[in-house]
Design an enzyme around this catalytic site. Structure first.
Site, PDB file in Angstrom:
ATOM      1  N   PHE A   1      46.847  26.608  40.503  1.00  0.00           N
ATOM      2  CA  PHE A   1      47.461  27.733  39.796  1.00  0.00           C
ATOM      3  C   PHE A   1      48.833  27.952  40.423  1.00  0.00           C
ATOM      4  O   PHE A   1      48.955  28.119  41.639  1.00  0.00           O
ATOM      5  CB  PHE A   1      46.598  28.984  39.918  1.00  0.00           C
ATOM      6  CG  PHE A   1      47.098  30.102  39.062  1.00  0.00           C
ATOM      7  CD1 PHE A   1      46.987  30.033  37.689  1.00  0.00           C
ATOM      8  CD2 PHE A   1      47.706  31.209  39.621  1.00  0.00           C
ATOM      9  CE1 PHE A   1      47.471  31.060  36.892  1.00  0.00           C
ATOM     10  CE2 PHE A   1      48.190  32.233  38.823  1.00  0.00           C
ATOM     11  CZ  PHE A   1      48.069  32.157  37.452  1.00  0.00           C
TER      12      PHE A   1
ATOM     13  N   ASP B   1      41.939  29.848  48.809  1.00  0.00           N
ATOM     14  CA  ASP B   1      42.036  30.835  47.724  1.00  0.00           C
ATOM     15  C   ASP B   1      40.703  30.850  46.978  1.00  0.00           C
ATOM     16  O   ASP B   1      40.286  29.822  46.426  1.00  0.00           O
ATOM     17  CB  ASP B   1      43.198  30.448  46.790  1.00  0.00           C
ATOM     18  CG  ASP B   1      43.335  31.407  45.616  1.00  0.00           C
ATOM     19  OD1 ASP B   1      42.378  32.151  45.306  1.00  0.00           O
ATOM     20  OD2 ASP B   1      44.402  31.391  44.978  1.00  0.00           O
TER      21      ASP B   1
ATOM     22  N   LYS C   1      38.308  39.073  38.742  1.00  0.00           N
ATOM     23  CA  LYS C   1      37.616  38.072  37.923  1.00  0.00           C
ATOM     24  C   LYS C   1      36.105  38.329  38.009  1.00  0.00           C
ATOM     25  O   LYS C   1      35.613  39.256  37.373  1.00  0.00           O
ATOM     26  CB  LYS C   1      38.028  36.673  38.383  1.00  0.00           C
ATOM     27  CG  LYS C   1      39.540  36.396  38.222  1.00  0.00           C
ATOM     28  CD  LYS C   1      39.894  34.973  38.635  1.00  0.00           C
ATOM     29  CE  LYS C   1      41.404  34.739  38.675  1.00  0.00           C
ATOM     30  NZ  LYS C   1      42.032  34.765  37.338  1.00  0.00           N
TER      31      LYS C   1
ATOM     32  N   ARG D   1      39.096  27.649  27.986  1.00  0.00           N
ATOM     33  CA  ARG D   1      38.240  27.985  29.133  1.00  0.00           C
ATOM     34  C   ARG D   1      37.186  29.002  28.711  1.00  0.00           C
ATOM     35  O   ARG D   1      37.480  29.970  28.001  1.00  0.00           O
ATOM     36  CB  ARG D   1      39.065  28.589  30.275  1.00  0.00           C
ATOM     37  CG  ARG D   1      40.094  27.650  30.864  1.00  0.00           C
ATOM     38  CD  ARG D   1      40.671  28.219  32.175  1.00  0.00           C
ATOM     39  NE  ARG D   1      41.210  29.560  31.990  1.00  0.00           N
ATOM     40  CZ  ARG D   1      41.731  30.289  32.975  1.00  0.00           C
ATOM     41  NH1 ARG D   1      41.773  29.815  34.219  1.00  0.00           N
ATOM     42  NH2 ARG D   1      42.215  31.491  32.726  1.00  0.00           N
TER      43      ARG D   1
END
Lengths: 411, 411
Positions: A125, A196, A222, A370
């Site tokens: 990312f 991460d 998330k 996704r």
């Protein structure tokens, strides 16, 4: 392939089924985007309202003492530590992920002052890469980012490496890196690791101590369902606390913030990773989501997320065949994070059509759809229903409609 | 000295009186701590609840597009620019003040690569100093912070200075620095300025363009009433946009955040001061307070804050004499920010007794009592009433009671 009856039985026997009632989910929506922004725990709205009307509105400045505002980063960090294999006192909830990444990589670089190489995944990312590029340029000491892809990581960790800064679960493909093996290699050559956990925490097994991780960061919005832009977390293993320094040295990280000393003197322990005043309403609203993730049996949650992903892949291949979408995620659920990536040349309008039909996933350019399988509020039947809706959209070419072609500003 | 009738007349004739009804203020409280945390605009609670239940709860991930989450830093920045003498496109609301200070000073240092001196006020609110100490240490290029006090600032700005980083209004004494004169001196020797407006914005005249300011930062939770830890602002004059760089280079500051490029490429303009995902609930809750400050006639607001401070000093000296408290703020209202500092060796228990009696100010060690005169919700009679209550506490030695001696964690 499980029958509908068997899928319904999975729901009936799901020991986590009760957690669904803790969330407010809009009617008519199957929410498969918890890998981007988790939905709202009902108590989060209560906490946000309480933080505004009671803590701010009535408590005013007194709430720094009476509502625990100053202690919140430590309190939430200690709770999250239980989920992620850390000890109390090794984690705080604060700032945003990118800022925590900056702090952690800066701290790790400072602990390896004679080395100049930072290993990262080029396809990660991008903000992780951007932040470390900003750090390297600003350090002005010739730090070099060695970009590799997953199969080249172990070989790239040579004895000139200062820091290995990787994302545990890839944001696009959902492949999982072997945290323990990579950390062991890093330590073997004298390097440190920064992990991460944005796409890991609350979705797949994480044990920071077992992996001997040095530093870790991640978001809470998330799979931890903390709310849009809720504060992130940062972990530093206790063995680094005494020596670690980070450049964003604000007063919340000072040994005595209310002494108002002229010179910075870092707090003992993880507190030195704090900067300044936190966005309190967002912080308080994040607590219920974090609590739910910590309260759920984590082994059951990880198994359910994996099983839902497996079921999704199986249903897609059964109902749509193996050629219509390219599976861009590992088929083996143990190698995969909480989401599944499917590729299709018309992925963008297909996702728009799905969203209109009530199945919310997301799209990443150029062709990735996704689908996130968050364990606390989804049912196995939701997974099957989502595939049925996708099947219908493909069978009837719904996605070809003109209204699904226009790009949104944020995709 | 105005009589009670005259003070009541000031309230009756106050053209800003209507703004008070926009705030929710707890009954029985005279809130003189808006210099630390402003009270809650009633609409802020509505916006916080809406951001949680509607934007997050119902809109879910779609709210990035439909609720303007991504655009919020620009939208709020453009509004604040109207209050602070800047143009649209020169300001964003984002992150926290200390982080913005770090970005601004780093950017200014990078624009003066051949110089190593940063001028700061040693007695400034410490986090500014701490952040720049962290920056200087990590730059590792021998940057030196030249700490001076207010009367020595102009002389300290010599031709080896890269950056002058000052707080416009002193957090403790409320003395105002001459932004235009100091900036002119800085520019005359080739240096740049970074102004912290935490205690200025919404309280006293600020005109960034008129002063030729280079960079500025500040919080939105004091006189802008944005809520606890609401996101801060950062200003960069348009003339610096093309060349400026800052190290916290996250994806929101990228030229094309959704292209997911591997390498950082800064956005055009002020956008490159953004880092990553913002605490959205806190951001949305900050909007009503910012709106109110922008909507009020700023000249009237500044005049009212000054007049209330003048009235407070006059009432204290009339009712308590000139010897009981030492006035630590400038007597001249044009040299003073929005608060007044009084010193007393027993300041801590006196402030605790005041708070119990419903007059909320705050205390700064070792002996300062601060009283903030925020113009949008306070009445002139509140100022007079607060002094009457203080007078009573002093006359009856109320503050000597044991319950007022114990120190809180956060003071």
């Amino acid at each position: 392939m499980p029958t509908r009856a068997e899928i319904e039985a999975l729901d009936r026997n799901d020991p986590l089924a009760g957690f669904r009632s803790e969330f407010t989910l809009p009617p008519g929506v199957i929410y498969l985007n918890g890998n981007s922004l988790g939905p709202m725990p009902t108590k989060a709205a209560v906490r946000a309202a309480e933080a505004a009307t009671q803590e701010w509105g009535v408590g005013l400045i007194r709430s720094w003492n009476t509502a625990g505002w100053f202690a919140a980063p430590y309190k939430l960090g200690d709770r999250l530590a239980q989920l992620l294999g850390a000890d109390a006192g090794e984690m705080v909830v604060t700032d945003a992920t990118g800022l925590n990444q900056f702090k952690a990589v800066a701290a790790a670089c400072a602990l390896r002052p004679d080395r100049r190489v930072i290993v990262m995944e080029g396809s990660n990312f991008p903000t992780n890469n951007y932040m470390v590029q900003g750090l390297a340029a600003f350090l002005g000491q010739g730090h070099d980012i060695r970009f590799v892809e997953k199969d080249g990581i172990l070989d790239a960790i040579t004895d000139d490496v200062a820091v290995v800064a990787l994302t545990h679960v890839h944001y696009k493909s959902a492949h999982v890196l072997d945290m323990a093996a990579i950390t062991a290699k890093a330590h073997a050559v004298g390097a440190l690791t920064v992990w991460d956990l944005c796409h890991s925490a609350g979705a797949i097994p994480v044990d920071l101590h077992a992996a001997q991780a040095d530093f870790a960061v991640g978001c809470t919005y998330k799979y931890l369902n903390g709310g849009p832009g809720s504060p992130a977390f940062i972990f530093a293993a206790k063995r680094h606390h005494a020596a670690m320094q980070q450049p964003l040295s604000g007063w919340w990280g000072h040994a005595a913030p209310f002494a108002f000393d002229r010179d910075y003197r870092p707090a003992e322990g993880i507190g030195r990773m704090l900067t300044g005043t936190q966005a309190i309403i967002s912080m308080q609203a994040a607590e219920p989501g974090i609590d739910l993730a910590v309260r759920a049996d984590k082994h059951l949650a990880w198994a359910k997320a994996r099983t839902m992903g497996d079921l999704f892949i199986a249903q897609v291949e059964e109902k749509l065949g193996v050629d219509m979408f390219r599976l861009d995620s590992p088929r083996d659920g143990h190698q995969r994070g909480g989401h599944v990536a499917l590729a299709h040349p018309h992925g963008y309008p297909i996702m728009k059509a799905l969203i209109e039909a009530g199945v919310i996933g997301d799209f990443r350019a150029p062709d990735t759809l996704r689908f996130g399988f968050s364990p606390l509020y989804l049912r196995y039947t939701d997974v099957a229903d989502a595939v049925d809706i996708l099947t219908d959209i493909m069978a009837r070419d719904v996605w070809r409609d003109e209204r699904f072609q226009a790009k949104d500003a944020v995709t």
